[in-house]
Design a protein around this motif. Structure first.
Motif, PDB file in Angstrom:
ATOM      1  N   GLU A 150       6.341 -12.742  12.666  1.00 36.96           N
ATOM      2  CA  GLU A 150       7.719 -12.480  12.249  1.00 36.96           C
ATOM      3  C   GLU A 150       8.488 -11.745  13.353  1.00 36.96           C
ATOM      4  O   GLU A 150       9.615 -12.127  13.688  1.00 36.96           O
ATOM      5  N   MET A 169      -2.704  -7.315   5.521  1.00 37.35           N
ATOM      6  CA  MET A 169      -2.020  -6.173   6.137  1.00 37.35           C
ATOM      7  C   MET A 169      -1.804  -5.025   5.148  1.00 37.35           C
ATOM      8  O   MET A 169      -0.671  -4.638   4.869  1.00 37.35           O
ATOM      9  N   ASN A 170      -2.910  -4.454   4.682  1.00 36.39           N
ATOM     10  CA  ASN A 170      -2.781  -3.348   3.736  1.00 36.39           C
ATOM     11  C   ASN A 170      -3.106  -1.994   4.370  1.00 36.39           C
ATOM     12  O   ASN A 170      -3.391  -1.030   3.684  1.00 36.39           O
ATOM     13  N   ALA A 171      -3.029  -1.947   5.723  1.00 38.69           N
ATOM     14  CA  ALA A 171      -3.320  -0.667   6.387  1.00 38.69           C
ATOM     15  C   ALA A 171      -2.142  -0.236   7.258  1.00 38.69           C
ATOM     16  O   ALA A 171      -1.010  -0.219   6.799  1.00 38.69           O
ATOM     17  N   GLY A 172      -2.391   0.069   8.514  1.00 38.50           N
ATOM     18  CA  GLY A 172      -1.379   0.727   9.346  1.00 38.50           C
ATOM     19  C   GLY A 172      -0.234  -0.142   9.845  1.00 38.50           C
ATOM     20  O   GLY A 172       0.844   0.371  10.133  1.00 38.50           O
ATOM     21  N   THR A 173      -0.442  -1.423   9.987  1.00 39.03           N
ATOM     22  CA  THR A 173       0.593  -2.252  10.607  1.00 39.03           C
ATOM     23  C   THR A 173       1.572  -2.775   9.562  1.00 39.03           C
ATOM     24  O   THR A 173       1.175  -3.227   8.488  1.00 39.03           O
ATOM     25  N   ALA A 174       2.866  -2.718   9.902  1.00 37.76           N
ATOM     26  CA  ALA A 174       3.902  -3.028   8.919  1.00 37.76           C
ATOM     27  C   ALA A 174       4.539  -4.389   9.132  1.00 37.76           C
ATOM     28  O   ALA A 174       5.211  -4.905   8.250  1.00 37.76           O
ATOM     29  N   GLU A 175       4.346  -4.983  10.325  1.00 35.56           N
ATOM     30  CA  GLU A 175       4.981  -6.279  10.580  1.00 35.56           C
ATOM     31  C   GLU A 175       4.088  -7.091  11.493  1.00 35.56           C
ATOM     32  O   GLU A 175       3.499  -6.588  12.442  1.00 35.56           O
ATOM     33  N   ARG A 210       1.717  -9.456   5.491  1.00 36.35           N
ATOM     34  CA  ARG A 210       1.084 -10.742   5.206  1.00 36.35           C
ATOM     35  C   ARG A 210      -0.192 -10.567   4.386  1.00 36.35           C
ATOM     36  O   ARG A 210      -0.965  -9.649   4.615  1.00 36.35           O
ATOM     37  N   GLY A 215      10.767   1.367  16.129  1.00 37.51           N
ATOM     38  CA  GLY A 215      10.277   0.395  15.160  1.00 37.51           C
ATOM     39  C   GLY A 215       9.029   0.864  14.440  1.00 37.51           C
ATOM     40  O   GLY A 215       8.956   1.982  13.963  1.00 37.51           O
ATOM     41  N   TRP A 216       8.046  -0.006  14.345  1.00 35.64           N
ATOM     42  CA  TRP A 216       6.815   0.335  13.645  1.00 35.64           C
ATOM     43  C   TRP A 216       5.666  -0.473  14.251  1.00 35.64           C
ATOM     44  O   TRP A 216       5.877  -1.367  15.060  1.00 35.64           O
ATOM     45  N   PRO A 231       0.798  -1.235   0.000  1.00 32.72           N
ATOM     46  CA  PRO A 231       0.000   0.000   0.000  1.00 32.72           C
ATOM     47  C   PRO A 231       0.830   1.284   0.000  1.00 32.72           C
ATOM     48  O   PRO A 231       0.300   2.352  -0.311  1.00 32.72           O
TER      49      PRO A 231
END
Lengths: 312, 312, 312
Positions: free
Chosen positions: B95, B85-91, A274, B74-75, A177
């Motif tokens: 993982e 996971m196409n919004a605010g969270t990156a990981e 993911r 971090g993030w 995104p």
């Protein structure tokens, strides 16, 4: 090694990979080497893996680690030569780099690109300025256009997991995104041309990377065709290089699935989104190497730092 | 010990208290134990005592310490299974936890509750997700509902200062301008049921803690009656549990004073708001144990880390 | 040495300078001294040189270093005696200082002035409160009105580079776009009165420093006259002391140039705004000592920490 700004600083990549794998089997073998030495980790941007793995690598070598989050702990730096510093920047890189060099034996640096000013990003102003004005070796922990520690990690991982002399490795673009830098695909593409693999790149049209970096590597716009008989599939998103920093497509059909990669090993530098970049089924399968890649970050950094310490 | 998520992870609390007191008298006795081991301190929230005391505990054991302020260094992490996971969270936590496990031998974690979503807070999503996906032991540095290192500290302190076999210990609610979590009173109440003390809780009506945690402990709404003949008075504010996260009262008459506690020792986990929770005269008197409690944080953490390192 | 709040804590400045220079030639000679000791570096404000050099100094002495960015890692502290803490501050200095003293053997502290409330700044509330309530020695890493570690560094540097018994040292004000504190010029002026130099101060009218600090030092409003025959020129901006915290002038003609300083050595504490405080030609010349000054920060701090550790 005198510095590690980019992959060109590696004399012999096969030997460096071998050294890293040897260190992995005995991480504390050179703990005396870094005694009374210190490394400064300088972050202009967020970091999880790079921060922890480089710190661990240095500690494994017996070094002291000092961390500086330049944006929050310090102040804005000036990079322009001859500028009259009566505005936002409080310290010139000339002083900053020379001063930090008084306190540490190695400077490691992370500075992401703007993704808005291609020319400036490609000049690699921050890392090159540190190199110019520091009196100690500089290590790239991801710059505007390169992430050589990640690429070394990836080469180590392929070396550990390959089951044939010359495996087929596919770098595939995948949707995301947000607009992402080219550092990881650039360095991966360069590294794959340095080791003995059959390497192809696949992405939607319009996502061509810098042709000076991809060189003779076949670019295949049909993902299915590209992935055929792959031994390793490396997924990564990047924004457009030609239409610099733009998102040309978020085409979900490019997401990596088990069906697409068949029996190939899956690789990604992390963090990974993911079910956007890659389906859960891949990451949760035995074919995923992403955690081992993260583990190898330590030994890639350790091999580089060891070389630099010994080169002194 | 395989982990320290909550007090249930303690096999023998009396022995652990004894071990902590022994370490306090000789903090560097096990400095070889942590050699070439490292701990990652992960903070989703601010910390002063916990940060410094856990760092010191690990260093006393010879460990390397890596600190990550997850919100700034971090993030944002994703905790939802199967999410796109196409919004605010990156990981994803899958993982993040697996990767951090590659770099450290123990993960210690602080993550406060929302105080708005009771169900979610009680699920202890963050610490449980780390436990599930980490491959190394996880230590709770205060989670949504528990602060077991603090409770162990409190038990050590009571053990050091008690003048009778079975002292009377009173946990009293006290006023505070902001809505505070239940972690400290929860863990304190649980711990008091694990050691040999006469334990009562006092608070205004409407401030009942989770009855599964308080169990058979007498709840007395009359503070004066509750404090009668107390040997130790532990003051703490918490927000309503039933009317989750709400402030039902800031009744100043509940502030702890010398007149109320008579000759009892005074305890608080800190930070404490002076003249709101407790009067200056108490904190500045010989009866206050708060600084010694803070000191014992080191040895509580050190006893837990030592057990975990030895349990490997 | 029991503490290092200000230059008055130095017993014998010439000996301390000599110790620092000895440590510089053999930085790890006392690595056993700090074994199992730790220092807490507490920052209320940004820092680059002070953070790294003090950390390095402590590590050279074998100490563990714990860093706390009080504004981001922790919470707001209360300094008022007897206050009812029902507003913004979450912890009183009484507890904070006493608690941190449980975890470290030395507390080092940076806290800048408001530059709006002269009386409050001069009371040095933060560092004095730490001194009062800490049970371990406190070191000033720049407070509202003093930066003694910098001044010690400057004295070391002058001692190393002086070519006559009693060199002429000039402190010159220089322009700057923002209002800056008096800590560095104050401490430099005090130090110059403690060592054997011919010291004068030059600045535009209205920039007089605290006369209690400058004492008998000649103040010359004509920069050219002041700089005549200087051996060392120390440039620094500061805001008005009398019209507290105000910028009275940004007169560019006060910028330091080669033409002005002739053959004198140039000094500045850094960070420095190029071509505002001083011209590139000076900083880029052999006459500039600014990088060596930065280097000496380590040994100034190390000499002070060594004295404190030995004084225990």
């Amino acid at each position: 090694m005198k510095q590690f700004l980019d992959l060109e600083d590696i004399d012999n990549v096969d030997e460096l990979i071998k050294n890293a794998i040897t260190l992995k089997s005995n991480p504390f073998s050179h703990k005396e080497l870094g005694k009374n030495k210190s490394i400064g980790l300088l972050f202009f941007n967020s970091s999880l893996r790079t921060r922890l793995s480089t710190q661990k690598a240095a500690q494994n070598l017996g070094m002291e680690v000092m961390i500086l989050n330049l944006n929050s702990d310090g102040w804005a730096l000036e990079f322009e030569d001859g500028s009259i510093m009566n505005a936002g920047t409080a310290e010139h890189i000339k002083e900053a780099a020379a001063v930090i060099s008084q306190y540490v034996d190695i400077i490691a640096l992370r500075a992401f690109p703007s993704l808005t000013d291609k020319k400036k990003d490609e000049e690699e102003l921050i890392i090159k300025s540190f190199k110019e004005h520091a009196s100690v070796p500089v290590v790239n922990m991801e710059s505007a256009t390169a992430h050589p520690l990640q690429a070394l990690t990836d080469a180590i991982t392929i070396s550990e997991f390959k089951q044939k002399e010359r495996p087929k490795v596919v770098l595939t673009w995948a949707p995301h995104p947000r607009a992402l830098p080219h550092a990881v695909p650039n360095s991966f593409a360069k590294m794959m041309q340095m080791i003995d693999v059959d390497f192809v790149i696949t992405h939607p049209e319009g996502y061509e990377l810098n042709p000076k970096i991809t060189g003779e590597t076949p670019i295949i716009y049909d993902q299915e065709e590209a992935l055929k008989d792959a031994d390793f599939v490396y997924a990564k998103n990047w924004s457009s290089y030609n239409d610099y920093g733009q998102i040309k497509s978020t085409d979900e059909s490019w997401m990596v699935t088990l069906d697409k990669i068949k029996a190939a090993k899956f690789m990604h530098c992390l963090p990974v989104r993911r079910n956007v970049i890659v389906a859960d089924e891949v990451l949760d399968s035995e074919q995923s190497l992403v955690i081992e890649q993260a583990n190898n970050r330590t030994y890639a950094a350790q091999a580089v730092l060891k070389d630099i310490l010994e080169g002194k």
